[in-house]
Design an enzyme around this catalytic site. Structure first.
Site, PDB file in Angstrom:
ATOM      1  N   ARG A 168       0.746  -1.102  -0.007  1.00  0.00           N
ATOM      2  CA  ARG A 168       0.119  -0.002  -0.026  1.00  0.00           C
ATOM      3  C   ARG A 168       0.913   1.213  -0.041  1.00  0.00           C
ATOM      4  O   ARG A 168       1.684   1.263   0.998  1.00  0.00           O
ATOM      5  CB  ARG A 168      -0.930   0.038   1.364  1.00  0.00           C
ATOM      6  CG  ARG A 168      -1.695   1.261   1.310  1.00  0.00           C
ATOM      7  CD  ARG A 168      -2.527   1.371   2.807  1.00  0.00           C
ATOM      8  NE  ARG A 168      -3.306   2.559   2.606  1.00  0.00           N
ATOM      9  CZ  ARG A 168      -3.245   3.400   3.618  1.00  0.00           C
ATOM     10  NH1 ARG A 168      -2.945   2.881   4.888  1.00  0.00           N
ATOM     11  NH2 ARG A 168      -3.884   4.478   3.639  1.00  0.00           N
ATOM     12  N   HIS A 177      -3.372  10.754   0.684  1.00  0.00           N
ATOM     13  CA  HIS A 177      -2.841  10.507   2.167  1.00  0.00           C
ATOM     14  C   HIS A 177      -2.050  11.953   2.410  1.00  0.00           C
ATOM     15  O   HIS A 177      -0.975  12.127   2.569  1.00  0.00           O
ATOM     16  CB  HIS A 177      -1.629   9.544   2.032  1.00  0.00           C
ATOM     17  CG  HIS A 177      -1.203   8.928   3.523  1.00  0.00           C
ATOM     18  ND1 HIS A 177      -1.525   7.609   3.696  1.00  0.00           N
ATOM     19  CD2 HIS A 177      -1.090   9.383   4.658  1.00  0.00           C
ATOM     20  CE1 HIS A 177      -1.041   7.407   5.014  1.00  0.00           C
ATOM     21  NE2 HIS A 177      -0.784   8.540   5.566  1.00  0.00           N
ATOM     22  N   GLU A 216      -7.378   8.235   6.520  1.00  0.00           N
ATOM     23  CA  GLU A 216      -7.737   8.999   7.853  1.00  0.00           C
ATOM     24  C   GLU A 216      -8.283  10.409   7.784  1.00  0.00           C
ATOM     25  O   GLU A 216      -7.442  11.425   7.859  1.00  0.00           O
ATOM     26  CB  GLU A 216      -6.513   8.712   8.548  1.00  0.00           C
ATOM     27  CG  GLU A 216      -5.883   7.490   8.834  1.00  0.00           C
ATOM     28  CD  GLU A 216      -4.652   7.397   9.895  1.00  0.00           C
ATOM     29  OE1 GLU A 216      -4.043   8.446  10.104  1.00  0.00           O
ATOM     30  OE2 GLU A 216      -4.286   6.241  10.206  1.00  0.00           O
ATOM     31  N   ASN A 269      -7.341   1.140  10.167  1.00  0.00           N
ATOM     32  CA  ASN A 269      -5.897   1.743  10.848  1.00  0.00           C
ATOM     33  C   ASN A 269      -6.234   1.670  12.282  1.00  0.00           C
ATOM     34  O   ASN A 269      -6.823   2.293  12.839  1.00  0.00           O
ATOM     35  CB  ASN A 269      -5.662   3.066  10.581  1.00  0.00           C
ATOM     36  CG  ASN A 269      -5.287   3.011   8.689  1.00  0.00           C
ATOM     37  OD1 ASN A 269      -5.274   2.335   8.125  1.00  0.00           O
ATOM     38  ND2 ASN A 269      -5.044   4.282   8.274  1.00  0.00           N
ATOM     39  N   TYR A 295      -4.074   1.221  15.973  1.00  0.00           N
ATOM     40  CA  TYR A 295      -2.696   1.460  16.703  1.00  0.00           C
ATOM     41  C   TYR A 295      -2.936   1.220  18.218  1.00  0.00           C
ATOM     42  O   TYR A 295      -2.082   0.950  18.892  1.00  0.00           O
ATOM     43  CB  TYR A 295      -2.047   3.004  16.665  1.00  0.00           C
ATOM     44  CG  TYR A 295      -1.378   3.007  15.262  1.00  0.00           C
ATOM     45  CD1 TYR A 295      -0.286   2.661  14.916  1.00  0.00           C
ATOM     46  CD2 TYR A 295      -2.306   3.714  14.188  1.00  0.00           C
ATOM     47  CE1 TYR A 295       0.339   2.837  13.544  1.00  0.00           C
ATOM     48  CE2 TYR A 295      -1.992   3.587  13.029  1.00  0.00           C
ATOM     49  CZ  TYR A 295      -0.522   3.181  12.505  1.00  0.00           C
ATOM     50  OH  TYR A 295      -0.135   3.515  11.333  1.00  0.00           O
ATOM     51  N   GLU A 312      -3.325  -0.248   8.184  1.00  0.00           N
ATOM     52  CA  GLU A 312      -2.139   0.157   8.923  1.00  0.00           C
ATOM     53  C   GLU A 312      -2.508  -0.561  10.464  1.00  0.00           C
ATOM     54  O   GLU A 312      -3.551  -0.509  11.024  1.00  0.00           O
ATOM     55  CB  GLU A 312      -2.234   1.593   9.156  1.00  0.00           C
ATOM     56  CG  GLU A 312      -1.780   2.419   7.971  1.00  0.00           C
ATOM     57  CD  GLU A 312      -1.578   3.882   8.302  1.00  0.00           C
ATOM     58  OE1 GLU A 312      -1.527   4.341   9.218  1.00  0.00           O
ATOM     59  OE2 GLU A 312      -1.891   4.445   7.244  1.00  0.00           O
TER      60      GLU A 312
HETATM   61  O1  IFM Z   1       2.363   7.641   9.967  1.00  0.00           O
HETATM   62  C1  IFM Z   1       1.269   7.794  10.233  1.00  0.00           C
HETATM   63  C2  IFM Z   1       0.418   7.666   8.989  1.00  0.00           C
HETATM   64  O2  IFM Z   1       0.548   8.602   8.039  1.00  0.00           O
HETATM   65  C3  IFM Z   1      -1.233   7.752   9.127  1.00  0.00           C
HETATM   66  N1  IFM Z   1      -1.549   6.676  10.380  1.00  0.00           N
HETATM   67  C4  IFM Z   1      -0.981   6.806  11.305  1.00  0.00           C
HETATM   68  C5  IFM Z   1       0.459   6.603  11.155  1.00  0.00           C
HETATM   69  C6  IFM Z   1       1.391   6.780  12.492  1.00  0.00           C
HETATM   70  O3  IFM Z   1       1.299   7.848  13.134  1.00  0.00           O
END
Ligand code: IFM
Length: 481
Positions: free
Chosen positions: A88, A132, A177, A307, A309, A383
């Site tokens: 990606r 992006h 995002e 995405n 985290y 992500e």
């Molecule tokens: O680096 C970023 C990415 O560009 C978008 N999602 C979160 C990542 C980590 O912060």
């Protein structure tokens, strides 16, 4: 039995994924390409923002980044060595239309066309993201995302790119995002273009949703009605500080509405959540939504990009003490439009170098919840990854045990979600390479491959070796494609 460097059983982890599960890695143009003045590229809002004193850590910019624009052939070879099946990347809009309008810049299209061919040669599926965050500066000068016309310009751009690449792309991601583009860019001002205008941020939310829908139509007009289309959303997983306090539960609802449902519901159901409209009534009456827009918004997605985290904790804020802002976005203007009575208390350790908590169970919860809500919609992890302050050992090796552990636990979380019935089709780690982490500059390393700041040399970290070992173990299963 296959074992990774730390001696854990990667074979049994790999065996938890279906044979047609696809593995890969993700990056984004401004974070890796550099060469901002080459190939006919025009300036983007991130060029302007990063060159504005005080906006990024250490004044870092993406001018050179990790020089992928010149090293892309080697980077593709590296992906093949790791055994990636999907890659990606994002297309820089200002490489295709330097001012965001008008005919395509052929040099820009040539660059991405060459990349796509090289990936396909190695059997790696290209998964491009059209936006992006690098809006052409000229479009910001005309109002940016709060301006309706930007959505139509995006659709033109999507059409131009599809005409050139569409014959080789099975899945397009429109936006990455949009939460960050709208709220960090136009409300908190910590991302480009750095504006702190909550009403404009809400208009940006709508115009990003509109851009997604119009872009999807433009892609399908060129490539056919059954072309794969998705968007990569950064879902927030808010947990109440006190699950028995109705005010904390209301804080959860507000954050979920602003962060998740403000994008998911228009894309999936063609409407904005009623509670969101009430929550932000003091900021906007949604008069930027025109009569036909709601019909336009629902354009069938073939894949939902996730995405993920970390999770977060939220609670009611009574205004008596300074607000807790442990949501990783500083203590300036808030990205949480209309949520003045919400605060983000610190989360329990462990944390990554971003200050984000490590919560794999939240990942499972999110994937299972989305699959239950939209059972016909396949999910793709677009992500997932972690930043840590890596050290290069004397032997040149990067023993990034924390990142490896994060990866192992989050792959386990995806497997748990599959066990619970979630329809997850693939996983793309963030990120292939250390890169420009936006306002944090180069200080936060997310790569499974280290990039040396001075020489740009690439070194596969232990986490990259671990990931490659999982992929190899998965590939060796009978029936794997
Ligand atoms: O680096 C970023 C990415 O560009 C978008 N999602 C979160 C990542 C980590 O912060």
């Amino acid at each position: 039995m296959t074992t990774d460097a730390a001696g854990s059983d990667v074979g049994s982890l790999a065996a938890r994924f279906p044979t047609d599960f696809r593995w890969g890695a993700a990056t984004a143009a401004y974070q890796i390409e550099g060469a901002v003045h080459e190939g006919g590229r025009g300036p983007s809002i991130w060029d302007t923002f990063s060159h504005t004193p005080g906006r990024t850590a250490g004044g870092d910019t993406g001018d050179v980044a990790v020089d992928h624009f010149h090293r892309w052939r080697d980077d593709v070879a590296l992906m093949a060595d790791l055994g990636l099946q999907s890659y990606r990347f994002s297309i820089a809009w200002p490489r295709i239309q330097p001012t965001g309008r008008g005919p395509a810049n052929e040099e820009g299209l040539d660059f991405y066309s060459g990349l796509v061919d090289a990936l396909l040669d190695k059997g790696i599926r290209p998964v491009p993201t059209l936006y992006h965050w690098d809006l052409p500066q000229a479009l910001e000068d005309s109002g940016g995302w709060p301006e309706r016309d930007t959505a139509f310009r995006f659709a033109d751009y999507a059409g131009l790119v599809t005409e050139r690449l569409g014959d080789r792309i099975p899945l397009w991601l429109t936006l990455n995002e949009p939460w960050c583009s709208a709220y960090l860019g136009y409300a908190a001002g910590v991302h480009a273009p750095g504006r702190t205008e909550p009403t404009a941020a809400m208009a940006a939310v709508h115009h990003l949703n509109l851009a997604h829908a119009l872009g999807a139509k433009a892609i399908r007009a060129v490539s056919g009605a059954d072309t794969g289309i998705g968007a990569a959303l950064n879902f927030h997983l808010p947990r109440p500080a006190d699950p028995t306090d109705p005010r904390d539960l209301d804080a959860v609802r507000r954050v979920d509405a602003l962060a998740n449902r403000a994008f998911l519901q228009p894309m999936m159901e063609g409407r904005y959540p009623d509670d969101l409209i009430c929550d932000v009534a003091g900021v906007t009456n949604f008069d930027f939504v025109r009569d036909d827009d709601l019909d336009t918004l629902t354009t069938p997605l073939t894949t939902l990009g996730i995405n993920y985290y970390s999770s977060c904790v939220v609670r009611h804020y009574d205004g008596a003490t300074p607000r807790a802002t442990a949501d990783g976005h500083g203590d300036g203007a808030s990205p949480w439009v209309g949520a003045d009575h919400v605060e983000f208390p610190p989360t329990a350790p462990p944390h990554t170098a971003m200050g984000w908590n490590i919560d794999p169970s939240g990942f499972t919860e999110l994937l299972v919840g989305l699959s239950r809500r939209y059972p016909d919609l396949p999910l793709l992890v677009t992500e997932n990854g972690s930043a840590f302050h890596d050290r290069v050992d004397a032997d040149g090796r990067v023993r990034d045990t924390e990142r490896t552990d994060y990866l192992r636990r989050h792959l386990g979380a995806v497997a748990d979600a599959l066990d619970a019935g979630a329809d997850v089709r693939g996983y793309l780690v963030w990120s292939l390479l250390d890169n420009f982490e936006w306002a944090y500059g180069y200080d936060r390393r997310f790569g499974i491959v280290r990039v040396d700041d001075d020489t740009q040399e690439r070194t596969v970290k232990d986490s990259g070796r671990f990931y490659a070992a999982v992929l190899a173990a998965h590939r060796s299963r009978p029936g794997t494609r």
